[in-house]
Design an enzyme around this catalytic site. Structure first.
Site, PDB file in Angstrom:
ATOM      1  N   PHE A  12       0.820  -1.217   0.000  1.00 13.14           N
ATOM      2  CA  PHE A  12       0.000   0.000   0.000  1.00 13.14           C
ATOM      3  C   PHE A  12       0.859   1.275   0.000  1.00 13.14           C
ATOM      4  CE2 PHE A  12      -2.234   2.778   3.358  1.00 13.14           C
ATOM      5  CZ  PHE A  12      -2.818   3.607   2.410  1.00 13.14           C
ATOM      6  N   LEU A  36       6.315 -10.018  -2.558  1.00  9.70           N
ATOM      7  CA  LEU A  36       4.947 -10.307  -3.050  1.00  9.70           C
ATOM      8  C   LEU A  36       4.267 -11.329  -2.141  1.00  9.70           C
ATOM      9  CD1 LEU A  36       5.360 -10.231  -6.963  1.00  9.70           C
ATOM     10  CD2 LEU A  36       4.641  -8.390  -5.415  1.00  9.70           C
ATOM     11  N   ILE A  61      13.648  -9.427   1.835  1.00  6.39           N
ATOM     12  CA  ILE A  61      14.658  -8.576   2.487  1.00  6.39           C
ATOM     13  C   ILE A  61      15.529  -9.380   3.461  1.00  6.39           C
ATOM     14  CG2 ILE A  61      13.432  -6.373   2.219  1.00  6.39           C
ATOM     15  CD1 ILE A  61      12.663  -6.629   5.242  1.00  6.39           C
ATOM     16  N   ALA A  81       9.087  -2.642   3.651  1.00  2.00           N
ATOM     17  CA  ALA A  81       8.692  -4.059   3.689  1.00  2.00           C
ATOM     18  C   ALA A  81       8.381  -4.479   5.117  1.00  2.00           C
ATOM     19  CB  ALA A  81       9.813  -4.925   3.121  1.00  2.00           C
ATOM     20  N   THR A 124       6.093   3.181  12.916  1.00  2.00           N
ATOM     21  CA  THR A 124       4.686   3.454  13.198  1.00  2.00           C
ATOM     22  C   THR A 124       4.500   4.077  14.580  1.00  2.00           C
ATOM     23  OG1 THR A 124       2.628   2.291  13.738  1.00  2.00           O
ATOM     24  CG2 THR A 124       4.593   0.983  13.841  1.00  2.00           C
ATOM     25  N   ASP A 125       3.417   4.817  14.738  1.00  2.00           N
ATOM     26  CA  ASP A 125       3.097   5.389  16.059  1.00  2.00           C
ATOM     27  C   ASP A 125       2.759   4.288  17.068  1.00  2.00           C
ATOM     28  OD1 ASP A 125       0.611   4.629  14.998  1.00  2.00           O
ATOM     29  OD2 ASP A 125      -0.394   6.526  15.451  1.00  2.00           O
ATOM     30  N   GLU A 126       2.489   3.065  16.564  1.00  2.00           N
ATOM     31  CA  GLU A 126       2.074   1.980  17.466  1.00  2.00           C
ATOM     32  C   GLU A 126       3.204   1.536  18.391  1.00  2.00           C
ATOM     33  OE1 GLU A 126      -0.457  -0.986  15.698  1.00  2.00           O
ATOM     34  OE2 GLU A 126      -1.062   0.401  14.119  1.00  2.00           O
ATOM     35  N   TYR A 148       2.738  -7.152  16.450  1.00  2.00           N
ATOM     36  CA  TYR A 148       3.171  -6.301  15.323  1.00  2.00           C
ATOM     37  C   TYR A 148       3.972  -5.104  15.830  1.00  2.00           C
ATOM     38  CZ  TYR A 148       2.731  -2.347  12.067  1.00  2.00           C
ATOM     39  OH  TYR A 148       2.986  -1.239  11.287  1.00  2.00           O
ATOM     40  N   LYS A 152       7.978  -3.948  15.282  1.00  2.00           N
ATOM     41  CA  LYS A 152       8.391  -2.667  14.704  1.00  2.00           C
ATOM     42  C   LYS A 152       9.291  -1.893  15.680  1.00  2.00           C
ATOM     43  CE  LYS A 152       7.215  -1.085  11.245  1.00  2.00           C
ATOM     44  NZ  LYS A 152       7.770  -1.220   9.860  1.00  2.00           N
ATOM     45  N   ASN A 177      -2.049   6.185  11.383  1.00  2.00           N
ATOM     46  CA  ASN A 177      -2.798   5.325  10.446  1.00  2.00           C
ATOM     47  C   ASN A 177      -2.976   5.992   9.089  1.00  2.00           C
ATOM     48  OD1 ASN A 177      -3.525   4.233  13.147  1.00  2.00           O
ATOM     49  ND2 ASN A 177      -4.783   2.854  11.918  1.00  2.00           N
ATOM     50  N   ARG A 212      -8.028   6.745  16.493  1.00  2.00           N
ATOM     51  CA  ARG A 212      -6.849   6.673  15.636  1.00  2.00           C
ATOM     52  C   ARG A 212      -6.696   8.030  14.955  1.00  2.00           C
ATOM     53  NH1 ARG A 212      -6.376   2.849  18.316  1.00  2.00           N
ATOM     54  NH2 ARG A 212      -5.958   0.678  17.756  1.00  2.00           N
TER      55      ARG A 212
HETATM   56  P1  NAD Z   1       1.442  -3.598   3.270  1.00  2.00           P
HETATM   57  O1  NAD Z   1       1.169  -4.817   4.076  1.00  2.00           O
HETATM   58  O2  NAD Z   1       0.393  -3.044   2.380  1.00  2.00           O
HETATM   59  O3  NAD Z   1       2.743  -3.834   2.358  1.00  2.00           O
HETATM   60  C1  NAD Z   1       3.870  -4.501   2.808  1.00  2.00           C
HETATM   61  C2  NAD Z   1       4.697  -4.920   1.584  1.00  2.00           C
HETATM   62  O4  NAD Z   1       5.893  -5.549   2.062  1.00  2.00           O
HETATM   63  C3  NAD Z   1       3.988  -5.929   0.685  1.00  2.00           C
HETATM   64  O5  NAD Z   1       4.099  -5.525  -0.654  1.00  2.00           O
HETATM   65  C4  NAD Z   1       4.721  -7.224   0.935  1.00  2.00           C
HETATM   66  O6  NAD Z   1       4.743  -8.093  -0.184  1.00  2.00           O
HETATM   67  C5  NAD Z   1       6.119  -6.713   1.276  1.00  2.00           C
HETATM   68  N1  NAD Z   1       6.893  -7.673   2.082  1.00  2.00           N
HETATM   69  C6  NAD Z   1       6.480  -8.347   3.186  1.00  2.00           C
HETATM   70  N2  NAD Z   1       7.460  -9.134   3.641  1.00  2.00           N
HETATM   71  C7  NAD Z   1       8.534  -8.940   2.816  1.00  2.00           C
HETATM   72  C8  NAD Z   1       9.846  -9.453   2.781  1.00  2.00           C
HETATM   73  N3  NAD Z   1      10.273 -10.345   3.690  1.00  2.00           N
HETATM   74  N4  NAD Z   1      10.680  -9.026   1.812  1.00  2.00           N
HETATM   75  C9  NAD Z   1      10.256  -8.139   0.881  1.00  2.00           C
HETATM   76  N5  NAD Z   1       9.024  -7.628   0.860  1.00  2.00           N
HETATM   77  C10 NAD Z   1       8.165  -8.024   1.820  1.00  2.00           C
HETATM   78  O7  NAD Z   1       1.907  -2.518   4.335  1.00  2.00           O
HETATM   79  P2  NAD Z   1       1.761  -0.930   4.309  1.00  2.00           P
HETATM   80  O8  NAD Z   1       0.494  -0.561   4.982  1.00  2.00           O
HETATM   81  O9  NAD Z   1       2.062  -0.411   2.957  1.00  2.00           O
HETATM   82  O10 NAD Z   1       2.937  -0.527   5.312  1.00  2.00           O
HETATM   83  C11 NAD Z   1       4.247  -0.250   4.811  1.00  2.00           C
HETATM   84  C12 NAD Z   1       5.140   0.114   5.987  1.00  2.00           C
HETATM   85  O11 NAD Z   1       4.611   1.245   6.669  1.00  2.00           O
HETATM   86  C13 NAD Z   1       5.246  -0.999   7.030  1.00  2.00           C
HETATM   87  O12 NAD Z   1       6.576  -1.048   7.472  1.00  2.00           O
HETATM   88  C14 NAD Z   1       4.334  -0.544   8.143  1.00  2.00           C
HETATM   89  O13 NAD Z   1       4.781  -1.030   9.391  1.00  2.00           O
HETATM   90  C15 NAD Z   1       4.477   0.966   8.051  1.00  2.00           C
HETATM   91  N6  NAD Z   1       3.321   1.750   8.518  1.00  2.00           N
HETATM   92  C16 NAD Z   1       2.056   1.487   8.039  1.00  2.00           C
HETATM   93  C17 NAD Z   1       1.003   2.285   8.447  1.00  2.00           C
HETATM   94  C18 NAD Z   1      -0.400   2.061   7.901  1.00  2.00           C
HETATM   95  O14 NAD Z   1      -1.340   2.724   8.367  1.00  2.00           O
HETATM   96  N7  NAD Z   1      -0.604   1.185   6.924  1.00  2.00           N
HETATM   97  C19 NAD Z   1       1.212   3.328   9.360  1.00  2.00           C
HETATM   98  C20 NAD Z   1       2.512   3.564   9.825  1.00  2.00           C
HETATM   99  C21 NAD Z   1       3.559   2.771   9.391  1.00  2.00           C
HETATM  100  P1  TYD Z   2      -6.388  -1.254  11.493  1.00  2.00           P
HETATM  101  O1  TYD Z   2      -6.786  -0.714  10.155  1.00  2.00           O
HETATM  102  O2  TYD Z   2      -6.177  -2.727  11.623  1.00  2.00           O
HETATM  103  O3  TYD Z   2      -5.108  -0.446  11.983  1.00  2.00           O
HETATM  104  P2  TYD Z   2      -4.362  -0.449  13.433  1.00  2.00           P
HETATM  105  O4  TYD Z   2      -4.862  -1.570  14.258  1.00  2.00           O
HETATM  106  O5  TYD Z   2      -2.953  -0.654  13.016  1.00  2.00           O
HETATM  107  O6  TYD Z   2      -4.652   0.885  14.036  1.00  2.00           O
HETATM  108  O7  TYD Z   2      -7.506  -0.851  12.556  1.00  2.00           O
HETATM  109  C1  TYD Z   2      -7.824   0.505  12.794  1.00  2.00           C
HETATM  110  C2  TYD Z   2      -8.814   0.533  13.933  1.00  2.00           C
HETATM  111  O8  TYD Z   2     -10.025  -0.112  13.509  1.00  2.00           O
HETATM  112  C3  TYD Z   2      -8.351  -0.243  15.162  1.00  2.00           C
HETATM  113  O9  TYD Z   2      -8.815   0.440  16.333  1.00  2.00           O
HETATM  114  C4  TYD Z   2      -9.039  -1.580  15.041  1.00  2.00           C
HETATM  115  C5  TYD Z   2     -10.349  -1.218  14.353  1.00  2.00           C
HETATM  116  N1  TYD Z   2     -10.923  -2.275  13.490  1.00  2.00           N
HETATM  117  C6  TYD Z   2     -12.251  -2.661  13.649  1.00  2.00           C
HETATM  118  O10 TYD Z   2     -12.978  -2.150  14.519  1.00  2.00           O
HETATM  119  N2  TYD Z   2     -12.744  -3.628  12.836  1.00  2.00           N
HETATM  120  C7  TYD Z   2     -11.999  -4.232  11.875  1.00  2.00           C
HETATM  121  O11 TYD Z   2     -12.513  -5.133  11.168  1.00  2.00           O
HETATM  122  C8  TYD Z   2     -10.636  -3.806  11.692  1.00  2.00           C
HETATM  123  C9  TYD Z   2      -9.753  -4.430  10.651  1.00  2.00           C
HETATM  124  C10 TYD Z   2     -10.144  -2.813  12.534  1.00  2.00           C
END
Ligand code: NAD
Ligand code: TYD
Length: 354
Positions: A12, A36, A61, A81, A124-126, A148, A152, A177, A212
């Site tokens: 993403f 992938l 990786i 990743a 992440t903020d988590e 998770y 991180k 988020n 969030r």
């Molecule tokens: P995502 O799950 O959509 O994408 C992760 C990607 O990493 C995928 O394309 C997957 O194929 C690849 N991947 C997984 N394991 C791998 C490996 N061993 N080697 C190579 N590639 C691998 O995640 P995202 O939401 O795009 O998050 C990206 C980064 O941002 C993550 O590090 C996540 O912790 C961080 N992050 C996400 C959020 C959020 O809200 N989504 C917020 C803060 C930080």
């Molecule tokens: P999520 O998108 O999984 O992100 P994170 O847990 O990393 O913040 O969830 C966002 C918020 O939504 C979290 O408080 C959990 C809640 N949630 C639901 O209530 N129902 C769901 O099906 C999912 C996936 C998340």
């Protein structure tokens, strides 16, 4: 820094970043390494297929030999990743340790050997855990709650250790988020949009009053680009849009945009160890690097809903196969008692199964 290695660039945020980076830096070149996994999808990069400035490689990786060869070709590494979903980490944390912790160590080691100019860790903020009032700043203690978040936090500590011990020019960003196009529909916003489109219930955990702080993915990408070009090695930057929303209100807002009734909201058993509230203070990146979020919540939500409406094929394809198995295990076979319903919520819970 124009030649970069992006890891996880078929996911993403990574795919949005590759697109952002190449559109802002005409002389840029991206090597994109992605395993992938279920979350990685080459369709997310379809528009870049013919761009000579983008080279995609399927790989892990954790593969030290592969990573070493790639690090030799670039000036900077940006590590997206990861195994990224909290609920999956609760079911089984093993892949989270391998990719999020050891994968980061492998990348740091390659950065050290090849004297890469910047290593950006997308965190992440988590990692700070939950707090009831105020906001965490970069020096706040790490107190991760989920497997998770723990993985991180461990990766962040490795970035810090490699900077301290070997001088690897590592920088950590800790973002809130994200939402926007190409998000895998296991996460709250795309899951709720896709269920609502099919008139299926929206499974809200617990009382739905968790908070969030939501940021549009393009604002996150802009922040990372600023950090890449102006951030100081050894530093951490919180990234957030000061946009706190309760999950329940978010669900209602989505339903309103989609013209679906609130009765689709179904309160289900809470996530174990569910963090109540995340909040960070982004003042440092705002002051030091002049970054500001640009996409308003209202505009971002409308755009995002429109994107999913316009990409029904993408949504159908990513929700086939393994996704169905995951969805059944997570939602259809879970104990959906409504014991956590609180009076603060005025939703009339839908008692049907999701
Ligand atoms: P995502 O799950 O959509 O994408 C992760 C990607 O990493 C995928 O394309 C997957 O194929 C690849 N991947 C997984 N394991 C791998 C490996 N061993 N080697 C190579 N590639 C691998 O995640 P995202 O939401 O795009 O998050 C990206 C980064 O941002 C993550 O590090 C996540 O912790 C961080 N992050 C996400 C959020 C959020 O809200 N989504 C917020 C803060 C930080
Ligand atoms: P999520 O998108 O999984 O992100 P994170 O847990 O990393 O913040 O969830 C966002 C918020 O939504 C979290 O408080 C959990 C809640 N949630 C639901 O209530 N129902 C769901 O099906 C999912 C996936 C998340």
């Amino acid at each position: 820094m124009v030649r970069i290695l992006v890891t996880g660039g078929a996911g993403f945020i990574g795919s949005n970043f590759v697109r952002y980076f190449l559109s802002r830096h005409p002389d840029g070149f991206v090597v994109n390494l992605d395993k992938l996994t279920y979350a990685g999808n080459l369709e997310n990069l379809a528009d870049l297929e013919k761009d000579p400035r983008h080279e995609f490689l399927q790989g892990d990786i954790c593969d030290a030999g592969l990573v070493k060869g790639l690090a030799a070709r670039v000036e900077a590494i940006i590590n997206f990743a990861a195994e990224s979903h909290v609920d999956r980490s609760i079911l089984d944390a093993s892949s989270f340790l391998a990719t999020n912790i050891d994968g980061t160590r492998v990348l740091l080691e390659a950065s050290r050997q090849h004297k890469v100019h910047r290593f950006i860790q997308i965190s992440t903020d988590e990692v700070y855990g939950s707090l009831s009032a105020g906001a965490f700043h970069e020096a706040s203690p790490l107190a991760p709650s989920s497997p998770y978040a723990a993985s991180k936090a461990a990766a962040d500590l490795f970035v810090r250790a490699y900077h301290h011990t070997y001088g690897v020019p590592g920088i950590i960003t800790r973002c809130t988020n994200n939402y926007g196009p190409y998000q895998f529909p296991e996460k709250l916003i795309p899951l709720f949009i896709s269920n609502a489109l099919e008139h299926k219930p929206l499974p809200l955990y617990g009382d739905g009053l968790q908070l969030r702080d939501w940021i549009h993915v393009e604002d996150h990408c802009a922040a990372i680009d600023r950090v890449l070009h102006g951030g100081r090695p050894g530093e951490t930057y919180n990234v957030g849009a000061r946009n706190e929303r309760r999950n329940l209100d978010l669900a209602r807002a989505l339903l309103k945009i989609l013209g679906r009734p609130d009765s689709l909201i179904q309160l289900v058993t809470d996530r174990p160890g569910h963090d109540r509230r995340y909040a960070i203070d982004p003042t440092k990146i705002e002051r030091e690097l002049g970054w500001r979020p640009r996409v308003s919540w209202e505009e971002g939500m409308h755009q995002t809903v429109q994107w999913y409406l316009g990409h029904r094929d993408w949504l159908d394809r990513v929700r086939s196969g393994a996704y169905r198995t995951y969805y059944r295990a997570m939602y259809e076979e879970r104990d959906d008692t409504l014991s956590n319903l609180t009076s603060a919520s005025s939703v009339e819970p839908n008692r049907e199964r999701v």
